[in-house]
Design a protein around this motif. Structure first.
Motif, PDB file in Angstrom:
ATOM      1  N   GLY A 145       0.749  -1.077   0.097  1.00  0.00           N
ATOM      2  CA  GLY A 145      -0.125  -0.281  -0.150  1.00  0.00           C
ATOM      3  C   GLY A 145       0.786   1.380  -0.011  1.00  0.00           C
ATOM      4  O   GLY A 145       2.103   1.431   0.297  1.00  0.00           O
ATOM      5  N   ARG A 146       0.217   2.265  -0.331  1.00  0.00           N
ATOM      6  CA  ARG A 146       0.970   3.793  -0.366  1.00  0.00           C
ATOM      7  C   ARG A 146       1.344   4.159   0.600  1.00  0.00           C
ATOM      8  O   ARG A 146       2.333   4.792   0.838  1.00  0.00           O
ATOM      9  CB  ARG A 146      -0.294   4.477  -1.364  1.00  0.00           C
ATOM     10  CG  ARG A 146      -0.352   4.186  -2.571  1.00  0.00           C
ATOM     11  CD  ARG A 146      -1.387   5.210  -3.304  1.00  0.00           C
ATOM     12  NE  ARG A 146      -2.140   4.706  -4.273  1.00  0.00           N
ATOM     13  CZ  ARG A 146      -3.153   5.516  -4.794  1.00  0.00           C
ATOM     14  NH1 ARG A 146      -3.323   6.559  -4.627  1.00  0.00           N
ATOM     15  NH2 ARG A 146      -4.051   4.573  -5.451  1.00  0.00           N
ATOM     16  N   ARG A 147       0.515   4.244   1.946  1.00  0.00           N
ATOM     17  CA  ARG A 147       0.772   4.972   2.977  1.00  0.00           C
ATOM     18  C   ARG A 147       1.995   4.281   3.752  1.00  0.00           C
ATOM     19  O   ARG A 147       2.933   4.874   4.218  1.00  0.00           O
ATOM     20  CB  ARG A 147      -0.305   4.739   3.991  1.00  0.00           C
ATOM     21  CG  ARG A 147      -1.440   5.634   3.664  1.00  0.00           C
ATOM     22  CD  ARG A 147      -2.591   5.757   4.862  1.00  0.00           C
ATOM     23  NE  ARG A 147      -3.583   6.312   4.212  1.00  0.00           N
ATOM     24  CZ  ARG A 147      -4.609   6.817   5.001  1.00  0.00           C
ATOM     25  NH1 ARG A 147      -4.482   6.432   6.542  1.00  0.00           N
ATOM     26  NH2 ARG A 147      -5.528   7.484   4.909  1.00  0.00           N
ATOM     27  N   PHE A 148       2.113   2.941   3.667  1.00  0.00           N
ATOM     28  CA  PHE A 148       3.273   2.097   4.230  1.00  0.00           C
ATOM     29  C   PHE A 148       4.464   2.548   3.251  1.00  0.00           C
ATOM     30  O   PHE A 148       5.453   2.591   3.882  1.00  0.00           O
ATOM     31  CB  PHE A 148       2.799   0.710   4.164  1.00  0.00           C
ATOM     32  CG  PHE A 148       3.721  -0.289   4.835  1.00  0.00           C
ATOM     33  CD1 PHE A 148       3.922  -0.429   6.198  1.00  0.00           C
ATOM     34  CD2 PHE A 148       4.901  -0.773   3.940  1.00  0.00           C
ATOM     35  CE1 PHE A 148       5.049  -1.151   6.381  1.00  0.00           C
ATOM     36  CE2 PHE A 148       5.974  -1.627   4.446  1.00  0.00           C
ATOM     37  CZ  PHE A 148       5.783  -1.745   5.778  1.00  0.00           C
ATOM     38  N   PHE A 149       4.162   2.549   2.038  1.00  0.00           N
ATOM     39  CA  PHE A 149       5.436   2.620   1.215  1.00  0.00           C
ATOM     40  C   PHE A 149       5.934   3.941   1.546  1.00  0.00           C
ATOM     41  O   PHE A 149       7.200   4.285   1.487  1.00  0.00           O
ATOM     42  CB  PHE A 149       4.990   2.829  -0.270  1.00  0.00           C
ATOM     43  CG  PHE A 149       5.864   3.222  -1.206  1.00  0.00           C
ATOM     44  CD1 PHE A 149       6.779   2.799  -1.528  1.00  0.00           C
ATOM     45  CD2 PHE A 149       5.311   4.654  -2.119  1.00  0.00           C
ATOM     46  CE1 PHE A 149       7.764   3.524  -2.702  1.00  0.00           C
ATOM     47  CE2 PHE A 149       6.316   5.230  -2.627  1.00  0.00           C
ATOM     48  CZ  PHE A 149       7.401   4.655  -3.057  1.00  0.00           C
ATOM     49  N   PHE A 150       5.046   5.216   1.477  1.00  0.00           N
ATOM     50  CA  PHE A 150       5.485   6.291   1.652  1.00  0.00           C
ATOM     51  C   PHE A 150       6.180   6.729   3.028  1.00  0.00           C
ATOM     52  O   PHE A 150       7.329   7.331   2.949  1.00  0.00           O
ATOM     53  CB  PHE A 150       4.347   7.398   1.754  1.00  0.00           C
ATOM     54  CG  PHE A 150       4.874   8.791   1.665  1.00  0.00           C
ATOM     55  CD1 PHE A 150       5.328   9.505   0.682  1.00  0.00           C
ATOM     56  CD2 PHE A 150       4.408   9.626   3.065  1.00  0.00           C
ATOM     57  CE1 PHE A 150       5.802  11.129   1.206  1.00  0.00           C
ATOM     58  CE2 PHE A 150       4.760  10.702   3.394  1.00  0.00           C
ATOM     59  CZ  PHE A 150       5.547  11.607   2.563  1.00  0.00           C
ATOM     60  N   LYS A 151       5.637   6.165   4.043  1.00  0.00           N
ATOM     61  CA  LYS A 151       6.357   6.315   5.460  1.00  0.00           C
ATOM     62  C   LYS A 151       7.414   5.465   5.480  1.00  0.00           C
ATOM     63  O   LYS A 151       8.675   5.869   6.270  1.00  0.00           O
ATOM     64  CB  LYS A 151       5.292   6.061   6.505  1.00  0.00           C
ATOM     65  CG  LYS A 151       4.238   7.141   6.894  1.00  0.00           C
ATOM     66  CD  LYS A 151       3.204   6.764   7.920  1.00  0.00           C
ATOM     67  CE  LYS A 151       2.358   5.688   7.586  1.00  0.00           C
ATOM     68  NZ  LYS A 151       1.327   5.698   8.660  1.00  0.00           N
ATOM     69  N   THR A 152       7.511   4.481   4.911  1.00  0.00           N
ATOM     70  CA  THR A 152       9.078   3.782   4.801  1.00  0.00           C
ATOM     71  C   THR A 152      10.097   4.302   3.943  1.00  0.00           C
ATOM     72  O   THR A 152      11.005   4.461   4.208  1.00  0.00           O
ATOM     73  CB  THR A 152       8.749   2.170   4.178  1.00  0.00           C
ATOM     74  OG1 THR A 152       7.794   1.446   4.982  1.00  0.00           O
ATOM     75  CG2 THR A 152      10.066   1.414   3.962  1.00  0.00           C
ATOM     76  N   LEU A 153       9.551   4.938   2.885  1.00  0.00           N
ATOM     77  CA  LEU A 153      10.301   5.771   2.105  1.00  0.00           C
ATOM     78  C   LEU A 153      10.975   6.842   2.795  1.00  0.00           C
ATOM     79  O   LEU A 153      12.143   7.162   2.687  1.00  0.00           O
ATOM     80  CB  LEU A 153       9.856   6.208   0.752  1.00  0.00           C
ATOM     81  CG  LEU A 153      10.523   7.087  -0.325  1.00  0.00           C
ATOM     82  CD1 LEU A 153      11.666   6.316  -0.933  1.00  0.00           C
ATOM     83  CD2 LEU A 153       9.784   7.642  -1.145  1.00  0.00           C
ATOM     84  N   ILE A 162      -5.987  -0.842   5.008  1.00  0.00           N
ATOM     85  CA  ILE A 162      -5.716  -1.657   6.192  1.00  0.00           C
ATOM     86  C   ILE A 162      -5.421  -2.873   5.935  1.00  0.00           C
ATOM     87  O   ILE A 162      -4.523  -3.725   6.813  1.00  0.00           O
ATOM     88  CB  ILE A 162      -6.538  -1.527   7.411  1.00  0.00           C
ATOM     89  CG1 ILE A 162      -7.069  -0.017   7.457  1.00  0.00           C
ATOM     90  CG2 ILE A 162      -6.248  -1.977   8.612  1.00  0.00           C
ATOM     91  CD1 ILE A 162      -8.181   0.243   8.386  1.00  0.00           C
ATOM     92  N   TYR A 163      -5.669  -3.520   4.887  1.00  0.00           N
ATOM     93  CA  TYR A 163      -5.297  -5.028   4.522  1.00  0.00           C
ATOM     94  C   TYR A 163      -5.793  -6.085   5.363  1.00  0.00           C
ATOM     95  O   TYR A 163      -5.244  -6.866   5.644  1.00  0.00           O
ATOM     96  CB  TYR A 163      -3.761  -5.002   4.222  1.00  0.00           C
ATOM     97  CG  TYR A 163      -3.231  -3.986   3.406  1.00  0.00           C
ATOM     98  CD1 TYR A 163      -3.453  -4.005   2.074  1.00  0.00           C
ATOM     99  CD2 TYR A 163      -2.493  -2.997   3.936  1.00  0.00           C
ATOM    100  CE1 TYR A 163      -2.940  -3.048   1.399  1.00  0.00           C
ATOM    101  CE2 TYR A 163      -2.230  -2.040   3.532  1.00  0.00           C
ATOM    102  CZ  TYR A 163      -2.117  -1.963   2.006  1.00  0.00           C
ATOM    103  OH  TYR A 163      -1.690  -0.725   1.412  1.00  0.00           O
ATOM    104  N   ARG A 164      -7.123  -5.845   5.840  1.00  0.00           N
ATOM    105  CA  ARG A 164      -7.716  -6.691   6.796  1.00  0.00           C
ATOM    106  C   ARG A 164      -9.236  -7.354   6.230  1.00  0.00           C
ATOM    107  O   ARG A 164      -9.727  -6.503   5.523  1.00  0.00           O
ATOM    108  CB  ARG A 164      -8.134  -6.080   8.142  1.00  0.00           C
ATOM    109  CG  ARG A 164      -6.891  -5.766   8.857  1.00  0.00           C
ATOM    110  CD  ARG A 164      -5.890  -6.763   9.139  1.00  0.00           C
ATOM    111  NE  ARG A 164      -4.716  -6.750  10.463  1.00  0.00           N
ATOM    112  CZ  ARG A 164      -4.039  -7.804  10.513  1.00  0.00           C
ATOM    113  NH1 ARG A 164      -4.099  -8.646  10.217  1.00  0.00           N
ATOM    114  NH2 ARG A 164      -3.061  -7.031  11.456  1.00  0.00           N
TER     115      ARG A 164
END
Length: 294
Positions: A89-97, A232-234
Motif C-alpha cells: 500500500g501507498r501509506r506504508f510505502f511513503f512512510k517507509t520511504l 488496512i489490508y484486513r
C-alpha cells in the motif's frame, strides 16, 4: 468529509514526523555506539556494514570518516520500495520511504564517534537506542525497509512465514559470514547487540496486541469495505442487523486487527460514516489465518 480528510492528513503528517525522529535515534545508536565498537547490526543493515568493511579491508577503499553503509543500505532498498508499493500500500510505502531516506541521511551526517569505550556497554546502550527508534517507526505504520518489508510480503503470501522467522534466517546467515571474516569476539558482541535491539524494538512496538472491532452503520458499506481492504489490508465479516428500538436496518462489520491499526480504521470508518458506532475489544486471542503485521 473535507474536515475528515484534513484531520486524517494531519494525523499522517504527525506520524511521518515521528518516523524521521525514529530514524535519527536509530542512526545515533549505530554511529555513536555500535560502529565505533566494531560491531555489526542484523538484517540488511548488517549486510551493508559487512560490505563496507570488505570494501575497506580487502579492496583498500578509504571512505575517511564517512560511513558508506547507509548509502549501500538505501541502494539495496530501492527494489524493496517497489515491492512495498505494489504489495503493502501507498501509506506504508511513503512512510517507509521517508524513514529509510532519513535514516540514510542521518547515518551519513552523524560522525562515527565513540561515546563509551566498553564494548558491552556500547552494545547494550546502542541496542536500546536504535531498537527504540525502529520500534517507534513500526508504531507509526512504517518500517526500516530491508527484511521488515520482505518478511511482511512473505507472511502475506504464506502464513507459515513471519517477519521474525525471516529476520532470524537472515541474521543466522549474516553472523555466519561474520564468524569467518572477523574475530569471534566481534560476532559475540554483535549478537548481544542484536538481542538487545530486538527486545527494545518489541517493547516499544508491542506488535501482537490483537483487537476486534465491531462497526454498526446505516450507510452503504461498499466504499468503506473497499477502503479497509486496500488501506488496512484486513478481512471483514458482515451481516445485516436491525435496531431493537428503532427497527431501522443497518450493517455490522466485524474486523480483527492490530491495536496500532485502530486509529487508521476509525479514520476510514468516519470518512464514510461520521455517525458509525464502533466497539473495540482489546487483547483478544486469535488463531487461524490471521496476519501479524509490523
Amino acid at each position: 468529509m473535507g474536515e475528515m480528510k484534513k484531520e486524517e492528513w494531519l494525523v499522517e503528517s504527525k506520524k511521518t514526523g515521528f518516523c524521521v525522529l525514529a530514524a535519527a535515534l536509530y542512526a545515533l545508536g549505530l554511529n555513536l555506539f555500535i560502529v565505533p565498537a566494531g560491531c555489526y547490526s542484523g538484517g540488511v543493515m548488517g549486510l551493508c556494514q559487512v560490505i563496507r568493511t570488505i570494501l575497506a579491508r580487502f579492496f583498500g577503499l578509504d571512505f575517511g570518516g564517512f560511513d558508506i553503509a547507509g548509502v549501500i543500505y538505501y541502494v539495496i532498498n530501492i527494489p524493496i520500495f517497489f515491492l512495498a508499493f505494489a504489495r503493502l500500500g501507498r501509506r506504508f510505502f511513503f512512510k517507509t520511504l521517508v524513514s529509510v531516506t532519513a535514516m540514510t541521511i542521518f547515518l551519513s551526517a552523524i560522525p562515527v564517534t565513540a561515546i563509551v569505550e566498553d564494548s558491552m556497554a556500547a552494545c547494550v546502550v546502542g541496542g536500546i537506542i536504535s531498537g527504540s527508534g525502529i520500534g517507534i517507526a513500526l508504531r507509526m505504520g512504517a518500517s526500516s525497509g530491508g527484511m521488515d518489508v520482505v518478511g511482511l510480503i512473505l507472511a502475506k503470501w504464506k502464513k507459515d512465514f513471519s517477519v521474525g522467522k525471516v529476520s532470524l534466517m537472515m541474521n543466522l546467515a549474516l553472523y555466519g559470514i561474520c564468524f569467518f571474516l572477523f574475530d569471534v569476539e566481534i560476532v559475540v558482541y554483535s549478537i548481544i547487540y542484536a538481542s538487545v535491539y530486538s527486545l527494545a524494538m518489541d517493547k516499544v512496538h508491542t506488535q501482537n496486541i490483537n483487537v476486534e472491532a465491531n462497526i454498526i452503520t446505516k450507510a452503504d458499506t461498499t466504499e468503506l469495505e473497499k477502503a479497509v481492504f486496500e488501506e488496512i489490508y484486513r478481512g471483514i465479516t458482515k451481516w445485516s442487523t436491525q435496531g431493537a428500538y428503532t427497527h431501522d436496518q443497518s450493517h455490522m462489520l466485524y474486523i480483527t486487527l492490530s491495536k496500532y491499526e485502530v486509529g487508521r480504521l476509525k479514520a476510514v470508518v468516519h470518512k464514510y460514516d461520521p455517525h458509525a458506532f464502533i466497539v473495540i475489544n482489546e487483547g483478544v486471542s486469535v488463531d487461524g489465518n490471521f496476519l501479524k503485521k509490523l
